[in-house]
Design an enzyme around this catalytic site. Structure first.
Site, short mmCIF file in Angstrom:
data_model
loop_
_atom_site.label_atom_id
_atom_site.label_comp_id
_atom_site.label_asym_id
_atom_site.label_seq_id
_atom_site.Cartn_x
_atom_site.Cartn_y
_atom_site.Cartn_z
N GLN A 97 60.43 22.26 43.44
CA GLN A 97 59.73 22.32 42.14
C GLN A 97 60.61 21.72 41.05
O GLN A 97 60.18 21.58 39.92
CB GLN A 97 59.46 23.80 41.79
CG GLN A 97 58.55 24.49 42.77
CD GLN A 97 58.55 26.00 42.52
OE1 GLN A 97 57.79 26.51 41.71
NE2 GLN A 97 59.40 26.72 43.22
N ASN A 98 61.85 21.41 41.40
CA ASN A 98 62.80 20.97 40.37
C ASN A 98 62.56 19.52 39.98
O ASN A 98 62.19 18.69 40.81
CB ASN A 98 64.23 21.16 40.86
CG ASN A 98 64.54 22.62 41.11
OD1 ASN A 98 63.74 23.48 40.75
ND2 ASN A 98 65.66 22.90 41.74
N VAL A 99 62.84 19.25 38.72
CA VAL A 99 62.62 17.91 38.18
C VAL A 99 63.97 17.25 37.86
O VAL A 99 64.02 16.18 37.27
CB VAL A 99 61.74 17.95 36.91
CG1 VAL A 99 60.39 18.58 37.20
CG2 VAL A 99 62.42 18.71 35.75
N HIS A 115 56.75 19.07 41.03
CA HIS A 115 56.53 19.08 39.58
C HIS A 115 57.08 17.82 38.91
O HIS A 115 57.31 17.82 37.71
CB HIS A 115 57.15 20.34 38.96
CG HIS A 115 56.41 21.60 39.34
ND1 HIS A 115 56.94 22.85 39.24
CD2 HIS A 115 55.14 21.77 39.82
CE1 HIS A 115 56.06 23.76 39.64
NE2 HIS A 115 54.95 23.12 40.01
N CYS A 123 53.06 6.55 31.16
CA CYS A 123 52.28 6.39 29.94
C CYS A 123 51.36 7.60 29.76
O CYS A 123 50.63 7.98 30.68
CB CYS A 123 51.44 5.12 30.04
SG CYS A 123 50.41 4.88 28.58
N CYS A 127 47.51 4.20 30.89
CA CYS A 127 47.37 2.79 31.30
C CYS A 127 47.97 2.56 32.69
O CYS A 127 47.82 1.49 33.27
CB CYS A 127 48.01 1.84 30.28
SG CYS A 127 49.81 1.70 30.45
N GLY A 184 65.76 30.24 45.44
CA GLY A 184 65.93 30.17 43.99
C GLY A 184 64.67 29.91 43.20
O GLY A 184 64.70 29.17 42.23
N THR A 185 63.59 30.53 43.61
CA THR A 185 62.36 30.43 42.81
C THR A 185 61.79 31.83 42.57
O THR A 185 61.85 32.68 43.46
CB THR A 185 61.29 29.53 43.46
OG1 THR A 185 60.09 29.57 42.66
CG2 THR A 185 60.95 29.91 44.88
N ASN A 209 67.81 34.41 47.15
CA ASN A 209 67.67 34.59 45.71
C ASN A 209 68.64 35.68 45.27
O ASN A 209 68.94 36.59 46.04
CB ASN A 209 66.22 35.00 45.36
CG ASN A 209 65.86 34.72 43.93
OD1 ASN A 209 66.48 35.22 43.00
ND2 ASN A 209 64.83 33.90 43.72
#
Ligand code: BJW
Ligand code: ZN
Length: 238
Positions: A97-99, A115, A123, A127, A184-185, A209
Site C-alpha cells: 500500500q506504500n507509495v 495505492h 495529469c 489527458c 505493518g498495516t 506488527n
C-alpha cells in the site's frame, strides 16, 4: 512462534507479502494512524481526497513535497531488504500500500503498488500524461501538465478507485497464496483490507506488527515487534 512461521515459509509454494506504512517506520517514514501518524497532524479530507486537490492543489503539493524530502533522505531498512531477498530467492509476490518506493530501492524487483507511487505524477485533467518525477522538491512551475491542467501525485486518494489491473493482480495473488505475511498495516483501508480475508480460507495468515490490528483475530500467527527486526529474525530461522 518464529520457528513455526519459518517452517511455513520454508514449505510455501506461493508466498505473498502485503505491506503497509509500518514497514517503512524503521526508515523514519511516518505512518498514517496511531502515535506520530500523519493523520494526527493533518486531516485526510484536507490532503488526501480529489476534492482537496481541486480546491487547494498548492497546499496538497506542499504536503507531498515535504513527504518526498523525508523519503528521499530515508534508506530501505532490513525489513525491505529481507522482503527483496525473498522476492529474488523464493519468488515471493509483494503487494504494497506504500507509495514511498522504498521496496523498489531495496532491489527485489516488481511489486504491486496498490495505492500508487509518490515519485510519479499524472495529469489531474485526465489527458493521460503520466511520468516519473524524482525531484524531491518539485518547482511550482513544473506542476503544470503540457495540456494546461495540474499535475498531481500518482497516488490513490480516498474515494478514488484503485487501478483495476493492480487490484486484480493482488486479488489473484491472495487467492493463490499458501502463506500470506501481512506486515505493518492497520488493515482498515478498503479494498486492500479485504485481501488477507480472501487468502484466509486456504492460506496461513501471519501478521507482523508492533500492535494489535483489525486483522489480528483472523491471523493464524501474530509476530509482535518492529517489522525489520521480526523479518530479519525469520530470515535467520529459515
Ligand atoms: C509497525 C511499525 C513497525 C508501526 N513495525 N508495524 C466505510 C467503510 C468501509 C470503507 C469505506 C468507508 N468509508 C469510505 C470507505 C472507503 C475508503 C476506506 O477504506 N476508508 C476507511 C479508512 C474507512 N477507501 C477508499 O476510499 C479507497 N477507494 C475505494 O474504496 O474506491 C471505491 C471506488 C470504486 C469506484 C469508484 C470510486 C471509488 C481508496 C483508499 C486510498 C487510501 N489512500 C491512502 C493515501 C495514499 C497516498 C499517500 O500516501 O499520500 O493510502 S490513505 C493511507 O492509508 C495510505 C495507506 O496506504 C493506507 C493504509 O494505511 P497503512 O499502511 O495501514 O498505515 P497505518 O498508519 O494505518 O498503519 C500502520 C501500521 O503499522 C499500524 O498497525 C502500526 O501498529 C504498524 N507499525 N510501526 C511493524 N516498526
Ligand atoms: Zn494533461
Amino acid at each position: 512462534m518464529i520457528d513455526c512461521v519459518a517452517s511455513w515459509i520454508r514449505a510455501a509454494q506461493r508466498l505473498v507479502l502485503l505491506t503497509g506504512a509500518g514497514i517503512s517506520a524503521e526508515s523514519g517514514v511516518p505512518v498514517f494512524r496511531g502515535p506520530g501518524g500523519l493523520w494526527r497532524q493533518f486531516r485526510p479530507e484536507d490532503l488526501a481526497t480529489p476534492g482537496a486537490f481541486d480546491e487547494r492543489p498548492e497546499l496538497v503539493w506542499e504536503w507531498y513535497v515535504w513527504r518526498r524530502e523525508r523519503i528521499a533522505a530515508a534508506q530501505p531498512n532490513q525489513g525491505h531488504h529481507v522482503i527483496a531477498h525473498w522476492q529474488q530467492t523464493r519468488a515471493a509476490a509483494l503487494l504494497t500500500q506504500n507509495v514511498d518506493g522504498l521496496h523498489e530501492r531495496a532491489g527485489g524487483g516488481p511489486s504491486i503498488e496498490l495505492h500508487g507511487n509518490l515519485w510519479r505524477v499524472r495529469c489531474a485533467q485526465g489527458c493521460g500524461f503520466r511520468a516519473h518525477d524524482n525531484h524531491a522538491s518539485a518547482p511550482r512551475t513544473a506542476l503544470r501538465c503540457r495540456c494546461g491542467g495540474w499535475l498531481r501525485p500518482d497516488v490513490v486518494w480516498f474515494g478514488e478507485p484503485l487501478d483495476p489491473q493492480a487490484l486484480d493482480g493482488a486479488t489473484r495473488a491472495a487467492e493463490g497464496a499458501d502463506v500470506v505475511l501481512v506486515v505493518g498495516t492497520s488493515a482498515v483501508v478498503y479494498p486492500v483490507a479485504a485481501l488477507p480475508h480472501l487468502a484466509r480460507r486456504h492460506a496461513r495468515l501471519v501478521e507482523i506488527n508492533i500492535d494489535e490490528t483489525a486483522l489480528s483475530a483472523a491471523a493464524d500467527a501474530t509476530l509482535r515487534g518492529p517489522s525489520g527486526e521480526v523479518l530479519a529474525a525469520l530470515e535467520r530461522a529459515l
